[in-house]
Scaffold this active site. Structure first.
Site, PDB file in Angstrom:
ATOM      1  N   ASP A   1      22.332  -0.721 -10.539  1.00  0.00           N
ATOM      2  CA  ASP A   1      22.692  -2.027  -9.978  1.00  0.00           C
ATOM      3  C   ASP A   1      21.719  -3.092 -10.468  1.00  0.00           C
ATOM      4  O   ASP A   1      20.492  -2.874 -10.480  1.00  0.00           O
ATOM      5  CB  ASP A   1      22.647  -1.984  -8.448  1.00  0.00           C
ATOM      6  CG  ASP A   1      22.941  -3.360  -7.852  1.00  0.00           C
ATOM      7  OD1 ASP A   1      24.103  -3.795  -7.949  1.00  0.00           O
ATOM      8  OD2 ASP A   1      22.011  -3.992  -7.334  1.00  0.00           O
TER       9      ASP A   1
ATOM     10  N   TYR B   1      17.772 -11.581 -11.096  1.00  0.00           N
ATOM     11  CA  TYR B   1      16.532 -10.821 -11.215  1.00  0.00           C
ATOM     12  C   TYR B   1      15.791 -11.203 -12.495  1.00  0.00           C
ATOM     13  O   TYR B   1      16.049 -10.677 -13.576  1.00  0.00           O
ATOM     14  CB  TYR B   1      16.805  -9.321 -11.205  1.00  0.00           C
ATOM     15  CG  TYR B   1      17.539  -8.814  -9.981  1.00  0.00           C
ATOM     16  CD1 TYR B   1      17.506  -9.511  -8.772  1.00  0.00           C
ATOM     17  CD2 TYR B   1      18.265  -7.633 -10.035  1.00  0.00           C
ATOM     18  CE1 TYR B   1      18.180  -9.047  -7.654  1.00  0.00           C
ATOM     19  CE2 TYR B   1      18.945  -7.159  -8.914  1.00  0.00           C
ATOM     20  CZ  TYR B   1      18.898  -7.866  -7.733  1.00  0.00           C
ATOM     21  OH  TYR B   1      19.568  -7.399  -6.624  1.00  0.00           O
TER      22      TYR B   1
ATOM     23  N   LYS C   1      26.044  -8.833 -10.323  1.00  0.00           N
ATOM     24  CA  LYS C   1      26.394  -9.801  -9.281  1.00  0.00           C
ATOM     25  C   LYS C   1      26.765 -11.146  -9.892  1.00  0.00           C
ATOM     26  O   LYS C   1      26.410 -11.438 -11.042  1.00  0.00           O
ATOM     27  CB  LYS C   1      25.215  -9.940  -8.311  1.00  0.00           C
ATOM     28  CG  LYS C   1      24.791  -8.587  -7.736  1.00  0.00           C
ATOM     29  CD  LYS C   1      23.619  -8.706  -6.788  1.00  0.00           C
ATOM     30  CE  LYS C   1      23.195  -7.335  -6.291  1.00  0.00           C
ATOM     31  NZ  LYS C   1      22.492  -6.549  -7.327  1.00  0.00           N
TER      32      LYS C   1
ATOM     33  N   GLY D   1      17.282  -1.816  -0.871  1.00  0.00           N
ATOM     34  CA  GLY D   1      15.972  -1.912  -0.227  1.00  0.00           C
ATOM     35  C   GLY D   1      15.746  -0.916   0.890  1.00  0.00           C
ATOM     36  O   GLY D   1      15.290  -1.309   1.971  1.00  0.00           O
TER      37      GLY D   1
ATOM     38  N   SER E   1      11.384  -3.377   1.046  1.00  0.00           N
ATOM     39  CA  SER E   1      10.561  -4.106   0.057  1.00  0.00           C
ATOM     40  C   SER E   1       9.279  -3.376  -0.318  1.00  0.00           C
ATOM     41  O   SER E   1       8.387  -3.959  -0.927  1.00  0.00           O
ATOM     42  CB  SER E   1      10.220  -5.522   0.541  1.00  0.00           C
ATOM     43  OG  SER E   1      11.376  -6.286   0.708  1.00  0.00           O
ATOM     44  N   GLY E   2       9.167  -2.105   0.047  1.00  0.00           N
ATOM     45  CA  GLY E   2       8.032  -1.305  -0.404  1.00  0.00           C
ATOM     46  C   GLY E   2       7.113  -0.784   0.677  1.00  0.00           C
ATOM     47  O   GLY E   2       6.360   0.163   0.454  1.00  0.00           O
TER      48      GLY E   2
ATOM     49  N   LEU F   1       7.689   0.978   3.181  1.00  0.00           N
ATOM     50  CA  LEU F   1       7.978   2.373   3.538  1.00  0.00           C
ATOM     51  C   LEU F   1       7.782   3.323   2.356  1.00  0.00           C
ATOM     52  O   LEU F   1       8.129   4.502   2.438  1.00  0.00           O
ATOM     53  CB  LEU F   1       9.417   2.498   4.053  1.00  0.00           C
ATOM     54  CG  LEU F   1       9.673   1.906   5.446  1.00  0.00           C
ATOM     55  CD1 LEU F   1      11.165   1.894   5.766  1.00  0.00           C
ATOM     56  CD2 LEU F   1       8.909   2.692   6.511  1.00  0.00           C
ATOM     57  N   ALA F   2       7.213   2.801   1.289  1.00  0.00           N
ATOM     58  CA  ALA F   2       6.954   3.644   0.123  1.00  0.00           C
ATOM     59  C   ALA F   2       5.516   3.485  -0.356  1.00  0.00           C
ATOM     60  O   ALA F   2       5.208   3.671  -1.529  1.00  0.00           O
ATOM     61  CB  ALA F   2       7.919   3.288  -1.003  1.00  0.00           C
TER      62      ALA F   2
END
Length: 336
Positions: free
Chosen positions: A46, A51, A77, A234, A238-239, A241-242
């Site tokens: 995707d 972007y 998109k 996501g 946005s990061g 949780l990683a």
């Protein structure tokens, strides 16, 4: 065609970070990350013109254009047309200001009319080095970019992009279309229309371990009622949780950091990786067809595929619920 029938598996690859989101990424690192996704068996990609003002599409196309086109599913998109001229002013991206400050310098026209939709698709095909798209999402017609004017932008898309994409789907040019947004309200509004009828939606950041209550209240029951399926964007918020520090594209506030620490403590207690918990939770809802986490390093792709396969004990999910860390209305992964 339903998204679940169209998409090749539960895990896709989101390319927003390849547009130099948050940092400037070397071209070879970006290419190696896309190649790593391919090598790990990922076949859904995707992207979007927004972007990095076309940079993510260019980088993705550089790798995928060498692959057999029938072997992967591609979505991009509409809503942003990338011009050849350079931007001379500081662009206004609403709440997402500065997100792609390291991207291409090209000027972006934000427009959801029929003509702009056609031009957006034409530009994407060129940057991606392909002759067709499988799914097209109508991008960012929501409050986070337009404030109180979002309904006006929605109406522009309803009479423009929605109708063009419906026609292209009916003609067999694309296989599916829907909305790609960070808010639930535009999707709810679209599902309530008599026409045009979307196939599904890409919802970023609104169905995660950290933020899912709102989506569960109205949107997801409505989606089930209409047979519309969801791609989860996501899933790592946005990061944060990683292992990152961002939430909602900004530095995470204290209350989110505290909640993440509670989630991590329970995960460690049960021997579960926080990535596995986040990814599997987002995919547990029956509306979810796939998740598209982003990455800028090849090693992250292996982590994502491992997180999808990791065995997470039912006791972990039950304790999360008992601690009030997930909604009582949220479906839990199979076996929990």
């Amino acid at each position: 065609m339903t998204l679940k029938n169209l998409l090749p598996g539960k895990l896709g690859f989101g390319t927003a970070p390849l547009g130099n989101m948050f940092r400037a990424i070397p071209d070879d690192e970006a290419a190696a990350t896309v190649q790593a996704a391919w090598d790990q068996g990922i076949r859904y990609f995707d992207t979007a013109p927004f972007y990095g003002a076309g940079l993510a599409e260019e980088r993705l196309g550089e790798v995928l254009s060498a692959k057999p086109r029938d072997e992967y599913v591609l979505s991009t998109k509409v809503g942003r047309v990338i011009l050849d001229e350079h931007e001379t002013d500081v662009p206004d991206f609403g709440e997402k200001g500065g997100l792609f400050e390291h991207g291409n310098p090209n000027r972006i026209v934000h427009e959801w009319t029929a003509d702009a939709t056609e031009r957006s698709i034409e530009g994407s095909l060129k940057r991606l080095g392909t002759d067709r798209l499988d799914i097209v999402w109508v991008h960012d017609i929501a409050q986070d970019f337009h404030g109180d004017l979002w309904v006006q932008k929605f109406e522009e898309a309803r009479t423009g992009a929605f109708r063009v994409l419906s026609r292209l789907r009916d003609e067999g040019v694309i296989k599916a279309w829907g909305l790609g947004v960070n808010k639930t309200e535009p999707i709810e509004l679209t599902l309530a229309l008599d026409e045009p009828r979307p196939d599904g939606f890409l919802l970023a950041g609104r169905y995660t371990l950290l933020d899912h209550e709102h989506a569960l209240q109205r949107l997801l029951p409505l989606a089930q009622q209409h047979g519309a399926e969801m791609v989860v964007g996501g899933p790592y918020s946005s990061g944060i949780l990683a292992g990152g520090t961002h939430f909602e594209y900004q530095q995470a506030p204290a209350e989110i950091i505290e909640k993440v620490s509670r989630l991590k403590a329970l995960a460690e207690k049960h021997g579960v990786s926080i990535k596995a918990a986040a990814l599997q939770f987002s995919l547990a809802h029956p509306v979810a067809a796939a998740a598209v986490p982003g990455a800028t390093r090849p090693s992250r792709i292996a982590e994502d595929t491992a997180a999808l396969k990791e065995a997470v004990p039912a006791a972990f999910w039950h304790e999360l619920r008992a601690a009030g860390l997930v909604s009582s209305a949220a479906p839990l992964p199979a076996g929990a």
